[in-house]
Design a protein around this motif. Structure first.
Motif, PDB file in Angstrom:
ATOM      1  N   ALA A 154       0.812  -1.220   0.000  1.00 44.51           N
ATOM      2  CA  ALA A 154       0.000   0.000   0.000  1.00 44.51           C
ATOM      3  C   ALA A 154       0.841   1.264   0.000  1.00 44.51           C
ATOM      4  O   ALA A 154       0.339   2.346  -0.335  1.00 44.51           O
ATOM      5  CB  ALA A 154      -0.936   0.005   1.204  1.00 44.51           C
ATOM      6  N   GLN A 214      -1.777   2.639  -3.664  1.00 39.74           N
ATOM      7  CA  GLN A 214      -2.840   2.879  -2.688  1.00 39.74           C
ATOM      8  C   GLN A 214      -4.100   2.092  -3.008  1.00 39.74           C
ATOM      9  O   GLN A 214      -4.877   1.768  -2.108  1.00 39.74           O
ATOM     10  CB  GLN A 214      -3.163   4.370  -2.621  1.00 39.74           C
ATOM     11  CG  GLN A 214      -2.026   5.211  -2.073  1.00 39.74           C
ATOM     12  CD  GLN A 214      -2.393   6.659  -1.933  1.00 39.74           C
ATOM     13  OE1 GLN A 214      -3.468   7.092  -2.357  1.00 39.74           O
ATOM     14  NE2 GLN A 214      -1.504   7.446  -1.326  1.00 39.74           N
ATOM     15  N   ASN A 215      -4.315   1.789  -4.278  1.00 43.81           N
ATOM     16  CA  ASN A 215      -5.501   1.030  -4.693  1.00 43.81           C
ATOM     17  C   ASN A 215      -5.091  -0.066  -5.652  1.00 43.81           C
ATOM     18  O   ASN A 215      -4.117   0.067  -6.406  1.00 43.81           O
ATOM     19  CB  ASN A 215      -6.525   1.953  -5.379  1.00 43.81           C
ATOM     20  CG  ASN A 215      -7.099   2.982  -4.422  1.00 43.81           C
ATOM     21  OD1 ASN A 215      -7.906   2.677  -3.573  1.00 43.81           O
ATOM     22  ND2 ASN A 215      -6.647   4.230  -4.576  1.00 43.81           N
ATOM     23  N   PRO A 255      -9.095  -0.359  -1.957  1.00 49.07           N
ATOM     24  CA  PRO A 255      -7.864   0.046  -1.261  1.00 49.07           C
ATOM     25  C   PRO A 255      -6.949  -1.154  -1.035  1.00 49.07           C
ATOM     26  O   PRO A 255      -7.409  -2.245  -0.676  1.00 49.07           O
ATOM     27  CB  PRO A 255      -8.375   0.620   0.062  1.00 49.07           C
ATOM     28  CG  PRO A 255      -9.793   0.999  -0.206  1.00 49.07           C
ATOM     29  CD  PRO A 255     -10.300   0.007  -1.200  1.00 49.07           C
TER      30      PRO A 255
END
Length: 273
Positions: A121, A125-126, A136
């Protein structure tokens, strides 16, 4: 002449002495006795170990360890077979992809791979496919998933080489004979090649699964509740660190013993008849 034969008949056979066998055996007994005495005198509450062995947190860690080990090894076997077939393919793109895959995942330490997946992450982030979904990364990349990917992908690289070696050990004449009677490539692989290759594949696969059981302990660094993390959680409450670790060690020995028995019977099932 008769006297010589009589003398030979009267000769007694003296068994060969092996003094070093007795000496080495005695040394081993002394060392084992010394270890047993040391453990008996150690500041360990041995009577508490059985209680930690059956502690609810320890049992939860045991279940998680088994699930992670089986899932990672099962996925590694399936993926390893695919990569091995690509490695043996006549398609140069597939072949070089397999070579690169094995080089990458076999070359990186397992713990490093687990940490990379767990911290994915930080760079993504996604996780998304345009116009299909987007979630996410922290939601998807749980401790279990990170450990599963780290252990499974690393193991799949080793399994690819094991499967490749097993497939290569089968006489090419077997494949040619299957083709001559009209068998399809998939049927040839399933009915002719794999049953013979299993004799080569099963022993190292069994050893790797045993290593996988123990390797799940590395997931403790990302707070996944396996046996080591469970032992640490229990010890943090009562400070009986060695007692909880010995309880975890007993569970590892139980799992490895059962896996060894299963490996023995699988080897016998696919062995020469």
């Amino acid at each position: 002449m008769a006297s010589e034969l009589k003398e030979r008949e009267e000769l007694t056979v003296v068994p060969l002495s092996h003094p070093w066998r007795w000496i080495s055996g005695g040394l081993i007994v002394v060392v084992l006795a010394g270890l047993g005495w040391a453990m008996a005198e150690a500041q360990i509450q041995w009577e508490h170990v059985p209680g930690f062995f059956a502690h609810p947190v320890m049992l939860e860690g045991l279940v998680n360890t088994i699930v992670l080990a089986v899932a990672a090894q099962g996925g590694a076997i399936v993926l390893g077979v695919v990569i091995a077939l690509m490695r043996l393919s006549a398609n140069p793109v597939a072949r070089w992809f397999a070579v690169g895959y094995i080089w990458l995942f076999r070359g990186l330490p397992v713990l490093l791979q687990i940490l990379i997946w767990f911290n994915l992450a930080l760079v993504f982030q996604n996780i998304s496919i345009p116009m299909l979904f987007s979630v996410p990364t922290n939601v998807v990349m749980t401790a279990f998933v990170a450990a599963l990917l780290g252990l499974g992908l690393n193991e799949s690289a080793y399994m690819a080489e094991i499967v490749r070696a097993g497939l290569s050990s089968v006489d090419p004449g077997q494949t040619e004979a299957a083709k001559s009677i009209g068998m399809t490539p998939s049927a040839t692989l399933r009915r002719v090649v794999l049953p013979q290759a299993m004799r080569v594949i099963i022993p190292p696969t069994g050893n790797n699964f045993i290593n996988m059981i123990k390797g799940t302990s590395m997931a403790s660094v990302i707070a996944f509740l396996e046996l080591i993390h469970a032992a640490n959680n229990i010890a943090s409450r009562n400070l009986e660190i060695m007692e909880t670790l010995f309880a975890a060690a007993a569970w590892y020995l139980v799992m490895v013993s059962l896996a060894s028995v299963g490996q023995h019977y699988l080897e016998r099932a696919y062995g020469p008849r």
